[in-house]
Design a protein around this motif. Structure first.
Motif, short mmCIF file in Angstrom:
data_model
loop_
_atom_site.label_atom_id
_atom_site.label_comp_id
_atom_site.label_asym_id
_atom_site.label_seq_id
_atom_site.Cartn_x
_atom_site.Cartn_y
_atom_site.Cartn_z
N LEU A 67 -8.73 -1.94 -11.73
CA LEU A 67 -9.50 -2.84 -12.54
C LEU A 67 -8.65 -4.25 -12.40
CD1 LEU A 67 -10.99 -0.90 -15.63
CD2 LEU A 67 -12.31 -2.09 -13.63
N ALA A 68 -7.19 -4.01 -12.62
CA ALA A 68 -6.47 -5.08 -12.74
C ALA A 68 -6.60 -5.78 -11.22
CB ALA A 68 -4.93 -4.98 -12.61
N LYS A 69 -6.70 -5.19 -10.10
CA LYS A 69 -7.04 -5.80 -8.77
C LYS A 69 -8.26 -6.50 -8.96
CE LYS A 69 -7.12 -4.46 -3.85
NZ LYS A 69 -7.20 -3.49 -2.84
N GLN A 70 -9.42 -5.79 -9.28
CA GLN A 70 -10.77 -6.34 -9.50
C GLN A 70 -10.89 -7.57 -10.04
OE1 GLN A 70 -13.74 -3.51 -10.96
NE2 GLN A 70 -14.92 -5.28 -12.05
N TYR A 71 -10.17 -8.03 -11.18
CA TYR A 71 -10.41 -9.12 -11.86
C TYR A 71 -9.62 -10.09 -11.52
CZ TYR A 71 -13.39 -6.55 -15.27
OH TYR A 71 -14.44 -5.80 -15.59
N ALA A 72 -8.31 -9.77 -10.94
CA ALA A 72 -7.32 -10.83 -10.21
C ALA A 72 -8.17 -11.24 -9.03
CB ALA A 72 -5.93 -10.22 -10.08
N ILE A 127 -0.25 -10.42 -9.69
CA ILE A 127 -1.18 -9.15 -10.32
C ILE A 127 -1.37 -8.32 -8.92
CG2 ILE A 127 -3.01 -8.33 -11.27
CD1 ILE A 127 -2.47 -10.43 -13.45
N LEU A 128 -2.08 -9.03 -7.97
CA LEU A 128 -2.43 -8.64 -6.68
C LEU A 128 -1.12 -7.67 -5.73
CD1 LEU A 128 -5.11 -10.84 -5.30
CD2 LEU A 128 -5.27 -8.66 -6.60
N ALA A 129 -0.14 -8.54 -6.10
CA ALA A 129 1.12 -8.05 -5.40
C ALA A 129 1.43 -6.57 -6.08
CB ALA A 129 2.31 -8.91 -5.30
N GLU A 130 1.50 -6.36 -7.38
CA GLU A 130 1.69 -5.38 -8.17
C GLU A 130 0.90 -4.36 -7.69
OE1 GLU A 130 3.04 -5.11 -11.96
OE2 GLU A 130 3.59 -7.19 -12.05
N CYS A 131 -0.41 -4.61 -7.67
CA CYS A 131 -1.49 -3.58 -7.31
C CYS A 131 -1.23 -3.12 -5.94
CB CYS A 131 -2.82 -4.26 -7.72
SG CYS A 131 -3.18 -4.63 -8.95
N ALA A 132 -0.82 -3.84 -5.04
CA ALA A 132 -0.62 -3.44 -3.57
C ALA A 132 0.69 -2.35 -3.38
CB ALA A 132 -0.49 -4.80 -2.64
N VAL A 133 1.45 -2.76 -4.20
CA VAL A 133 2.78 -1.80 -4.23
C VAL A 133 2.42 -0.54 -4.72
CG1 VAL A 133 5.10 -1.30 -5.24
CG2 VAL A 133 4.38 -3.67 -4.36
N PHE A 134 1.51 -0.55 -5.88
CA PHE A 134 1.13 0.70 -6.30
C PHE A 134 0.31 1.52 -5.17
CE2 PHE A 134 -2.55 3.11 -8.37
CZ PHE A 134 -1.87 4.10 -8.93
N GLU A 135 -0.41 0.70 -4.35
CA GLU A 135 -1.34 1.43 -3.21
C GLU A 135 -0.42 1.78 -2.11
OE1 GLU A 135 -4.05 -1.59 -2.65
OE2 GLU A 135 -5.38 -0.92 -4.29
N VAL A 171 1.26 -6.09 2.41
CA VAL A 171 0.31 -6.71 1.71
C VAL A 171 0.77 -7.44 0.29
CG1 VAL A 171 -2.14 -6.47 0.23
CG2 VAL A 171 -1.66 -5.36 2.22
N ALA A 172 1.47 -6.67 -0.33
CA ALA A 172 2.40 -7.05 -1.41
C ALA A 172 3.12 -8.33 -0.96
CB ALA A 172 3.19 -6.12 -2.22
N ALA A 173 3.90 -8.36 0.10
CA ALA A 173 4.82 -9.23 0.33
C ALA A 173 3.80 -10.55 0.72
CB ALA A 173 5.63 -8.77 1.60
N GLY A 174 2.75 -10.44 1.33
CA GLY A 174 1.90 -11.33 1.47
C GLY A 174 1.32 -12.20 0.39
N TYR A 175 1.12 -11.56 -0.81
CA TYR A 175 0.75 -12.17 -1.80
C TYR A 175 1.83 -12.98 -2.39
CZ TYR A 175 -3.56 -9.48 -2.11
OH TYR A 175 -4.84 -8.98 -1.85
N ILE A 176 2.93 -12.52 -2.34
CA ILE A 176 4.33 -13.38 -2.86
C ILE A 176 4.49 -14.65 -1.78
CG2 ILE A 176 6.74 -13.13 -3.30
CD1 ILE A 176 5.06 -11.78 -5.12
N ASP A 202 11.18 -0.91 0.75
CA ASP A 202 10.66 0.24 -0.22
C ASP A 202 9.91 -0.29 -1.51
OD1 ASP A 202 12.75 -0.22 -1.87
OD2 ASP A 202 14.28 1.12 -0.60
N ALA A 203 9.48 0.62 -2.12
CA ALA A 203 8.85 -0.01 -3.51
C ALA A 203 9.77 -0.41 -4.54
CB ALA A 203 8.07 1.41 -4.29
N GLN A 204 11.09 -0.11 -4.66
CA GLN A 204 11.91 -0.58 -5.46
C GLN A 204 12.15 -2.24 -5.12
OE1 GLN A 204 16.04 1.06 -5.85
NE2 GLN A 204 16.11 0.35 -8.17
N THR A 205 12.51 -2.19 -3.70
CA THR A 205 12.86 -3.68 -3.31
C THR A 205 11.48 -4.70 -3.59
OG1 THR A 205 13.79 -2.72 -1.32
CG2 THR A 205 13.25 -4.87 -1.26
#
Length: 523
Positions: free
Chosen positions: A248-253, A402-410, A415-420, A440-443
């Motif tokens: 839902l965070a991804k949807q609304y962002a 927000i989209l970057a965090e959602c991408a890391v979760f997925e 993709v997360a790096a692209g949003y940043i 990795d996810a922590q990075t």
């Protein structure tokens, strides 16, 4: 319930409200009640603008985040301001904690009063409100009535969300202890316990759904200073992110990015000659902070030059946002270093006043407080009000984060790096930036947290961001020893420290025996 007892508004002066620095008085015999005060939909709108909007604020969150974490250092004019909070002495008597609690329950109480009063008003569907907001927009009185309620409920939802974010230990858990919940105007002797998070979020979601379905969406030039679809969906995106409901965070962002009509504000054109001229600067990013243009701002609290509004930069300076303007707080050294680390990063200029005294040997200085004065310039003021600016609550860059965090979760780290990178590119006046390498996810979490630190500094995010992401990123409060007068004081605390949840204020504890204090704090 001592704090809430002070929230009952004297309706005799209802439409004379012009600032949020008020407390509502206990209702007395002979005062004007809802049936007298609210007779028409116009009365509801006057109360919405004069009492509800005017009480919405974010300054307490800004100052808790700035002082308690790693955004601020002690300035040369400091006479004790924020030393306790800066030194991690946060407790139930901390002023910003008391003020935040009271401020948001003021909004809630006023919104409730409007919503309850509206039940006695029956709008006439045959009545047309001509040229509503802009010429050519005619709406029925029913639409007018509903859009007033929609705004009140959206603002109530925002305040409840802020309270949960700061005063609940874990907002991802519906069973965890939340805050006090009421939809009416309580009597002066009412004492309410805290309820479960799930109960409060149910009201928030209901309010936002009603607002979304009934709002007349403003698209005029000043529309972003009022509740709009952008505000509603930005709040939803942030709320679901904090709740770790990533779909839902991804949807609304994504909805905000796609349908807001806005784009990330770019760093060019840049001219050193007029960059800091807060009337004629041509730099699009600087114009946001000077309140010249909306830019990528999705929702802001209007703070016009007229009226008894608070001055946000007055929480850092006595006089002006300059090195000689009485800075009792300045920018934390490590934040400054981050902002200046990448050549061309416009934030290293936009957020730092040019009068700053930058000491390259600050670490070895015998008087670092006066030799290294990093002047915060996120709020440069308005031309006739040096310390006053609109408060930006939601911006498009946050939606990319927000989209970057959602991408890391997925598990989609590239993709997360692209949003940043989208945000980094927009903020650099020298051109496109390399794609971050998230091995990795922590990075990835650490990279997102770093960019949020730079972009959202002094907007009230850092405290919550460390609470949310610190353990995942392996990052906590990151100060330089020179951020304090005394170099040997602790410069961080554990990510799991109880102080990353605020205490219930002492005034509430003293007047409300049903309230339960958060762990780590004494009653």
């Amino acid at each position: 319930m001592k704090s809430i007892k002070s929230l009952f508004f004297v309706f005799l002066v209802v439409f004379s409200v012009s600032s949020c620095d008020d407390a509502l008085d206990i209702t007395q015999d002979g005062e004007l009640g809802n049936d007298v005060t609210f007779k028409t939909t116009k009365d509801l709108e006057q109360f919405l603008f004069g009492a509800v909007y005017s009480s919405v604020g974010n300054t307490n969150e800004i100052m808790i985040s700035a002082s308690f974490t790693d955004e601020c250092g002690i300035g040369p004019s400091n006479g004790g301001q924020e030393l306790d909070l800066h030194r991690f002495n946060l407790n139930q008597t901390t002023g910003y904690v008391e003020s935040m609690w009271l401020s948001h329950y003021t909004v809630i109480n006023r919104a409730n009063r409007l919503i309850v009063a509206a039940e006695n008003i029956v709008p006439d569907p045959s009545v047309i409100i001509e040229d509503y907001i802009t010429p050519g927009n005619d709406i029925t009185e029913v639409q007018y009535y509903n859009t007033i309620l929609a705004q009140a409920k959206a603002l109530r939802a925002y305040s409840y969300f802020q309270l949960l974010t700061y005063f609940s230990a874990d907002i991802t858990d519906d069973e965890a202890l939340g805050v006090m919940l009421f939809e009416n105007v309580p009597a002066a002797d009412t004492k309410l316990p805290r309820v479960k998070n799930g109960d409060v979020f149910a009201l928030i979601e209901s309010d936002l759904l009603f607002a979304d379905n009934n709002l007349f969406n403003r698209t005029d030039v000043a529309g972003y200073k009022f509740v709009t679809k952008n505000m509603i969906n930005s709040l939803r995106a942030r709320m679901y992110l904090y709740r770790e409901n990533y779909p839902l965070a991804k949807q609304y962002a994504q909805d905000v990015i796609t349908n807001s009509g806005l784009s990330l504000t770019i760093a060019t054109p840049y001219s050193a000659a007029n960059f800091y001229n807060d009337v004629s600067t041509t730099n699009p990013y600087r114009r946001i902070w000077s309140d010249i243009n909306q830019g990528e701002v999705l929702f802001a609290l209007s703070r016009p030059t007229g009226g008894a509004w608070g001055n946000v930069a007055g929480n850092f300076f006595f006089n002006t946002t300059t090195a000689t303007g009485g800075a009792f707080l300045d920018m934390g050294r490590k934040l400054f270093n981050e902002l200046r680390a990448v050549p061309g990063d416009i934030r290293g200029l936009a957020f730092v006043d040019p009068t700053s005294i930058v000491d390259p040997n600050y670490a070895a200085s015998s008087d670092h407080i006066t030799s290294d004065v990093l002047v915060i310039d996120k709020y440069p003021g308005k031309p006739t009000q040096p310390l006053r600016n609109d408060i930006k609550l939601f911006r498009l860059s946050e939606m990319y984060f927000i989209l970057a965090e959602c991408a890391v979760f997925e598990g989609q780290l590239n993709v997360a790096a692209g949003y940043i990178k989208n945000v980094m590119d927009a903020r650099n006046r020298l051109g496109a930036q390399p794609l971050p390498n998230f091995a990795d996810a922590q990075t990835a979490w650490a990279g997102i947290l770093k960019e949020r630190r730079k972009e959202l500094c002094f907007e009230g995010h850092r405290y919550v961001d460390i609470k949310r992401l610190g353990v995942l990123a392996g990052v906590s409060i990151d100060r330089d020893p020179t951020d304090d007068i005394i170099l040997t004081l602790p410069i961080t605390i554990s990510n799991t420290d109880y102080r990353f949840t605020l205490p219930i204020p002492q005034s509430e504890i003293a007047g409300n025996p049903t309230i339960q204090q958060n762990l780590g704090y004494s009653n």
